[in-house]
Design an enzyme around this catalytic site. Structure first.
Site, PDB file in Angstrom:
ATOM      1  N   ARG A  24       0.802  -1.229   0.000  1.00  0.00           N
ATOM      2  CA  ARG A  24       0.000   0.000   0.000  1.00  0.00           C
ATOM      3  C   ARG A  24       0.835   1.279   0.000  1.00  0.00           C
ATOM      4  O   ARG A  24       0.630   2.161  -0.819  1.00  0.00           O
ATOM      5  CB  ARG A  24      -0.959   0.012   1.197  1.00  0.00           C
ATOM      6  CG  ARG A  24      -1.974  -1.108   1.165  1.00  0.00           C
ATOM      7  CD  ARG A  24      -2.906  -1.073   2.348  1.00  0.00           C
ATOM      8  NE  ARG A  24      -3.882  -0.008   2.257  1.00  0.00           N
ATOM      9  CZ  ARG A  24      -4.889   0.137   3.109  1.00  0.00           C
ATOM     10  NH1 ARG A  24      -5.031  -0.697   4.112  1.00  0.00           N
ATOM     11  NH2 ARG A  24      -5.738   1.126   2.967  1.00  0.00           N
ATOM     12  N   HIS A  71      -8.252  -3.956  -6.938  1.00  0.00           N
ATOM     13  CA  HIS A  71      -7.932  -3.214  -5.707  1.00  0.00           C
ATOM     14  C   HIS A  71      -9.200  -3.049  -4.846  1.00  0.00           C
ATOM     15  O   HIS A  71      -9.837  -1.986  -4.840  1.00  0.00           O
ATOM     16  CB  HIS A  71      -7.362  -1.833  -6.072  1.00  0.00           C
ATOM     17  CG  HIS A  71      -6.638  -1.165  -4.950  1.00  0.00           C
ATOM     18  ND1 HIS A  71      -5.376  -1.524  -4.542  1.00  0.00           N
ATOM     19  CD2 HIS A  71      -7.007  -0.143  -4.130  1.00  0.00           C
ATOM     20  CE1 HIS A  71      -4.981  -0.759  -3.553  1.00  0.00           C
ATOM     21  NE2 HIS A  71      -5.956   0.085  -3.276  1.00  0.00           N
ATOM     22  N   TYR A 115     -18.590  13.020 -12.396  1.00  0.00           N
ATOM     23  CA  TYR A 115     -18.522  14.190 -13.270  1.00  0.00           C
ATOM     24  C   TYR A 115     -17.235  14.248 -14.095  1.00  0.00           C
ATOM     25  O   TYR A 115     -17.223  14.824 -15.177  1.00  0.00           O
ATOM     26  CB  TYR A 115     -18.607  15.478 -12.431  1.00  0.00           C
ATOM     27  CG  TYR A 115     -19.878  15.600 -11.628  1.00  0.00           C
ATOM     28  CD1 TYR A 115     -21.123  15.627 -12.256  1.00  0.00           C
ATOM     29  CD2 TYR A 115     -19.837  15.692 -10.244  1.00  0.00           C
ATOM     30  CE1 TYR A 115     -22.288  15.738 -11.517  1.00  0.00           C
ATOM     31  CE2 TYR A 115     -20.998  15.803  -9.495  1.00  0.00           C
ATOM     32  CZ  TYR A 115     -22.220  15.818 -10.135  1.00  0.00           C
ATOM     33  OH  TYR A 115     -23.373  15.927  -9.402  1.00  0.00           O
TER      34      TYR A 115
END
Length: 758
Positions: A24, A71, A115
């Site tokens: 990570r 993921h 968006y």
């Protein structure tokens, strides 16, 4: 099975820590990517075909395509990483081409992923192009339904090119970005001469190159230490230029800000300084930035721009430190799936990248060689049957099917299954007379390519030459722009801040109230007329130049020294003293002294405590500005506190008043003078239940000076040290009103004006 809690907790925490470190938070030294970044790029390339010339797709679709198979750690972390790879102020060379609102230098968040749209930048292809040529190993994804690359076959030194930051368990990384052209030059030089030292590599790698520009203040030796050890602090400041105004004078234009600094926070901080008149040379600050940074500082006509910028660099984030930590994951031969965390120097990082490029280049060329050999093998089959086309056609026509035809062709022409399948799948037009020439020419060309690749794979020198050529091509294509961050080989000159020069040559008054409020006013004629909170009262008013210092003595034995200019100006109630200093619970100001040179400055001061202890101490240690924690001038016992601090001379008398109206007058000279903070000696014995209310210092023979007080029985009395009997210190004194107690001490506020204001 049952297990010991401590052992199980230890095992699980270590597993968690290892997962955070390797899966990570830390990047791989080879492709410079964290797992989430690698999965985003791979998914966009492999699953969504979002190359640089593809049509944009919604980021929501990309996030879903990554979270589902690769993921499964939540959409927020994926979108956050995606957004950062599209921000040109976060990455020196963005990898994602974002369409829509992807945030700003002002700290604005990106729009929701429903968006925004994205696709890969052209440069991202240099990390992914060679995936199809078996250049890196793959591993199963988290649920075993697909495979993902362990590392991307990056052609660019991405770890140093874009840098990264991350916090793992027990370790962290903070790698600054660099100029790609400088990295390519350093890599080529290291290929030519592997014995180069870090110091020599800095001939090409000048230092970090931040996307937001700025100027690095470190000298060459400091940068060398950072790149050799893999850690250190880079001092970075924003740049500015001067702009002449038509009406005369100049204004400062800040043209760049340090990396990771929030521009709106910076402008707000400068604005706060201007509002509080800490920088009187600046009239106004405006943010006129568009795509380029443009912060305007409007100056007074007589202002010195260098002086203004020295103050701003010292007191705002326009100058900051970037703490370098070159920690990353290096390949582990025993377990290729899991890297080993190490802090590396510049040369080690470049060496690891070159070793990786050699491995990827070998595998790529071997793949190309194998594919060529497969093609040549098929072409050799075509060549065999083209010599007997009529017979081949007859065998096929007389066969009972594809399988039967294959067996007969293999037996007749000594072919293998792959050659036979290619022949049977061949289109009819390929039987034309000219096609045999095409096959023969292609066969000749492919055999020459095989010979070249085999010779290349056998020569390490030629392989390094290939790598150098590719690095040169990368530099020519992507490193066309100049450095954004300036670096001086001898280190940039840090601007010296002169606090005195910024302070106006004016006089002011500081008002301290009984409840602990403080404010600065230009003029105070009558302390009783100043604005106060209900129930509060003025304790002291002291005057002095804005450049002079002011000492505040607290009841806990600490002296706090500040400039008059640093006390907030206010026409209202003022600010709590705790805003300026680090006060303990219950701590308050009991006295103040102005250190203005025009005022009489006592050499010694006297402090008296509630329990009747007194000490003299010098003023000299308290002349300079202190920290927020102040400096000790006395030690108070448990349950005791300082009643007040007054200026004294050796010949003076001191009169002490207790709550039970006991008074004692003694010579100040009898009270010990302490070089350092202490508890002092007994001035008056205070019985149980009694306490000192106040004290007064007076020259001997002064019949006028007195301390007026009112008792609970309504008597108004005055303690006159010059009229009272002088006794030795340490006695019980005598009661001025038997079986009575002090209701209120009627002391006027301390008011010390400047000489010309008397």
């Amino acid at each position: 099975m049952p297990a010991a809690l401590a052992e199980e907790a230890r095992r699980r925490y270590l597993n968690y820590a290892l997962s955070v470190i390797t899966s990570r938070a830390l990047p791989d030294v080879r492709d410079g990517l964290k797992p989430v970044q690698r999965r985003i790029l791979f998914g966009m390339w492999n699953d969504l075909n979002l190359s640089h010339d593809a049509k944009y797709k919604k980021c929501a679709q990309v996030v879903g395509a990554i979270m589902g198979p690769y993921h499964p750690h939540g959409d927020a972390s994926i979108y956050e990483a995606l957004v950062r790879m599209a921000q040109d102020f976060s990455l020196r060379y963005p990898l994602v081409d974002g369409h829509g609102n992807f945030g700003s230098l002002d700290g604005d968040s990106a729009a929701a992923y429903r968006y925004t749209e994205c696709r890969l930048e052209r440069l991202a292809g240099e990390l992914l192009d060679e995936l199809s040529q078996k250049t890196v190993d793959f591993r199963p994804n988290y649920d075993g339904t697909r495979t993902e690359p362990i590392v991307l076959p990056a052609r660019v030194p991405h770890l140093l090119m874009n840098g990264t930051t991350g916090i793992a368990v027990g370790m962290a990384t903070n790698i600054p970005p660099h100029h790609l052209g400088e990295l390519c030059d350093a890599l080529i030089a290291l290929v030519d001469d592997p014995t180069l030292t870090t110091k020599q590599l800095l001939k090409w790698v000048k230092g970090p190159d931040f996307p937001t520009g700025g100027e690095i203040l470190n000298d060459q030796k400091e940068l060398q230490d950072i790149y050799e050890t893999g850690q250190g602090s880079v001092r970075l400041r924003g740049e500015y230029e001067l702009e002449d105004l038509k009406r005369g004078g100049q204004q400062i234009i800040v043209t760049s800000i340090p990396y990771t600094v929030n521009k709106s926070t910076l402008v707000a901080k400068i604005g706060e300084i201007v509002r509080e008149r800490k920088l009187p040379l600046v009239v106004d600050v405006r943010d006129e930035s568009t795509k380029e940074v443009r912060i305007v500082l409007e100056l007074k006509k007589e202002a010195s721009p260098e002086l203004v910028m020295a103050y701003i660099y010292k007191n705002t984030p326009l100058q900051t430190n970037f703490n370098v930590n070159l920690t990353c994951l290096v390949p582990n031969p025993e377990n290729p799936d899991v890297g080993t965390p190490r802090r590396l120097g510049l040369k080690e990082i470049l060496q690891y990248f070159l070793q990786f490029r050699m491995e990827v280049t070998r595998r790529r060329l071997q793949y190309q060689l194998d594919e060529l050999k497969k093609r040549v093998h098929l072409l050799e089959g075509f060549e065999k049957v083209y010599d007997a086309l009529d017979e081949m056609i007859r065998i096929i026509r007389q066969s009972e099917g594809k399988q039967d035809a294959a067996k007969k062709l293999i037996a007749r022409f000594k072919l293998d299954e792959a050659q036979t399948d290619a022949i049977l799948e061949m289109k009819l037009y390929k039987l034309a007379r000219l096609e045999i020439l095409v096959v023969q020419n292609e066969l000749k060309e492919k055999r020459a390519q095989i010979k070249g690749l085999e010779a290349l794979l056998k020569s390490e020198t030629r392989l390094w030459g290939t790598i150098k050529t590719e690095l040169g091509e990368l530099k020519a294509q992507y490193a066309t722009g100049k450095r954004r961050t300036k670096v001086s080989r001898s280190g940039a000159e840090e601007m010296v801040f002169d606090a005195e020069a910024l302070i106006a040559d004016e006089d002011a008054h500081v008002v301290i109230t009984r409840d602990g409020w403080i404010k600065r006013l230009r003029e105070v004629k009558d302390p009783s007329s100043t604005r106060l909170r209900e129930g509060d009262a003025v304790m002291a008013v002291v005057a002095g130049s804005l450049k002079a210092n002011l000492v505040l003595f607290s009841n806990f034995g600490t002296a706090y020294v500040t400039r008059f200019n640093d006390v907030p100006a206010s026409t209202g109630y003022g600010d709590p003293v705790q805003k300026l200093f680090k006060f303990d619970d219950g701590e308050r100001v009991v006295s103040a002294v102005s250190l203005d040179a025009r005022l009489w400055r006592p050499e010694k001061l006297l402090a008296v405590t509630r329990q009747g202890l007194g000490l003299r101490f010098p003023l000299a240690p308290h002349m300079e500005v202190s920290t927020r924690a102040g400096r000790r001038y006395a030690k108070t016992g448990e349950g005791d506190e300082i009643v007040g601090v007054q200026a004294v001379e050796d010949k003076d008398l001191v009169g002490v008043l207790t709550e039970r109206t006991s008074v004692l007058v003694c010579k100040v000279a009898e009270i010990n003078e302490l070089a350092g903070p202490g508890k002092g000696v007994s001035v008056i014995k205070v019985e149980a239940g009694d306490r000192v209310m106040d004290f007064l210092v007076s020259p001997p023979g002064n019949k006028e000076a007195g301390l007026a007080f009112e008792t609970q029985k309504g008597r108004s009395l005055v303690l006159h040290p010059g009229k009272q009997e002088v006794t030795g210190r340490g006695g019980k004194g005598h009661e001025m009103s038997r079986k009575d107690t002090v209701k209120e001490v009627q002391r006027a506020p301390l008011f010390i004006p400047l000489p010309e204001q008397k």
